[in-house]
Design an enzyme around this catalytic site. Sequence first.
Site, PDB file in Angstrom:
ATOM      1  N   LEU A 206      94.736  11.634 129.061  1.00  0.00           N
ATOM      2  CA  LEU A 206      95.116  13.031 129.253  1.00  0.00           C
ATOM      3  C   LEU A 206      95.579  13.586 127.912  1.00  0.00           C
ATOM      4  CD1 LEU A 206      95.429  14.624 131.945  1.00  0.00           C
ATOM      5  CD2 LEU A 206      97.833  13.976 131.924  1.00  0.00           C
ATOM      6  N   HIS A 207      94.841  14.548 127.377  1.00  0.00           N
ATOM      7  CA  HIS A 207      95.309  15.123 126.115  1.00  0.00           C
ATOM      8  C   HIS A 207      94.876  16.569 125.881  1.00  0.00           C
ATOM      9  CE1 HIS A 207      91.209  14.138 124.956  1.00  0.00           C
ATOM     10  NE2 HIS A 207      91.351  14.993 123.964  1.00  0.00           N
ATOM     11  N   ARG A 208      94.078  17.162 126.800  1.00  0.00           N
ATOM     12  CA  ARG A 208      93.627  18.545 126.586  1.00  0.00           C
ATOM     13  C   ARG A 208      94.824  19.477 126.530  1.00  0.00           C
ATOM     14  NH1 ARG A 208      89.408  18.378 124.486  1.00  0.00           N
ATOM     15  NH2 ARG A 208      88.048  16.859 125.398  1.00  0.00           N
ATOM     16  N   ASP A 285      90.643  13.739 131.083  1.00  0.00           N
ATOM     17  CA  ASP A 285      90.213  15.090 130.719  1.00  0.00           C
ATOM     18  C   ASP A 285      89.390  15.038 129.427  1.00  0.00           C
ATOM     19  OD1 ASP A 285      92.206  14.650 128.820  1.00  0.00           O
ATOM     20  OD2 ASP A 285      93.473  16.310 129.475  1.00  0.00           O
TER      21      ASP A 285
END
Length: 376
Positions: A206-208, A285
Site C-alpha cells: 500500500l503506497h498510492r 495498490d
Amino acid sequence: MLRVLNVVGARPNFMKVAPIVEAMKRRASAFTPRVVHTGQHYDAQMSDAFFRDLGLPEPDVYLGVGSGSHAAQTAAVMKSFEPVVMEEKPDWVLVVGDVNSTLACALVCSKLLIKVAHVEAGLRSRDRTMPEEINRLLTDQIADLLLTPSRDADENLLAEGIPEHRIRFVGNVMIDSLFSQLKRAEASTVREDLGLTGKDYAALTLHRPSNVDDAVTFKRILAALEEISQRLPIIFPVHPRTRARIAEFGFADLIERVPNLRLIEPLGYLDFLRLYSGARLVLTDSGGIQEETTALGIPCLTLRENTERPITVEMGTNIIVGTETERITRAAFNVLAAPRDKQARIPPLWDGHTADRILDALLEREGNGKGLKGVK
Ligand code: UD1
C-alpha cells in the site's frame, strides 16, 4: 552499434530494465548499454537490494536527485540528466514505466533531439489525479518508439492520435524478470523467517498517495484489513511513504491492536517474490503486482477504483475492489471461500522474451528511419 542509455529511477523500474540490459550485453556486437540511475529512490531496500537481486550492473551514472515535490523532483532529474545526455551522446535513451524520472528524462531528450524508447507505453487508468497517469500521457506523446505490454495499450495510443509506426507490441518485460528469477527466489527464507511455512497468509502492499495520504481512506482500508486478518495473517512490507503517514496520522496504536497484521520493512525483489508467490491472497495498490500475480495465478485484490492494466482483470486474477471497507472484505472472503485455482491465464507475449523483442524493435527502427526526429 547502438549506444543506449537505460534510465532507472524508482523501485518499479529496476525489474523492467534488468532484462533489457542483460539482453544488450548478450548482443554486444549490436548494443552498448549504459545505465543511468536518477536516485529518485535511494534507500538500500528500495534500490540497492534490487540491483543485487536482479543482477543489474552498478549504474554508470548516478544522479542522486532524491525526494521532493513533483515539480522539484522532476526538475532536478531534468537538470542533472541533460548534461549526461550531452556528454554521452547516445543513439537512444530508453525509459520505462510511469514514474517522475521517466517523464523527466524523456522531456530532456525530446528537446535535445535524442530518440526515446518508452517501455510499458500506452497504459491508461483515465484518472488524471494520479501523477503516474500524467507521466504516461506526456511520455507517450514525446517518445519516438512506444513499446507496449498489451493490445489495449496500442488502442489507447492510436485513439490519442499516435501514428501506428511509432507503436510496437512487445509484451511485458517485467515478466522476463519474474520468470527468470522464480527459481532463485526459492532460496529466500522469508516464509520460514516469518513462520509462514505450510500456512495460509495474505501479502499486502500500500503506497498510492490517494490511499495513504488521505487519513479517511487509509482508515477505511485498515478496517477491512482488521477483519480479513481474523481469517489469516497479513504480511505488510511497508513503503517509506506509508510508514511516514502511519506516524503522522497516529495510526500506529490502531495497527498494533491487530496482531495478525504484521508490518515489516520493504523487501528486496527475491524475498518479495517468494512471499507473494506463496500467498493465498494479495492485496495491493501497486500496478506491477497486479501483473505479477496474474502471471502466477495468485488472486489479487486491487485497492483502487481503476487500473491502467485491464488485461489483468479480463484475463488474469485481478479484481478491482476500491477502498470501501465492506467491498474489500467481501471480495477477500469470496476469494478465501473459492477453490484454489493456480491455473494462470497468461496474457499474450508475457512469455519471458520481451527484452529481445525490444532490442529487435530498436534495431528495426534504426534500420528504416521511420518516426525519428531526423537530426542526429
Ligand atoms: C514512486 C512513484 C510511483 C511508484 C512508487 C514505487 C512517481 C510519481 N511515483 O512513488 O509511481 O509506484 O515510487 O515505490 O514517480 N522515500 C524514502 N526512501 C526512498 C524513496 C522515497 O524514504 O528510497 C520516501 C520519501 O520520504 C519520499 C516518499 O518516500 O518523499 C515518496 O517517494 P517518491 O519517490 O516521491 O514517491 P513514491 O510514493 O515512492
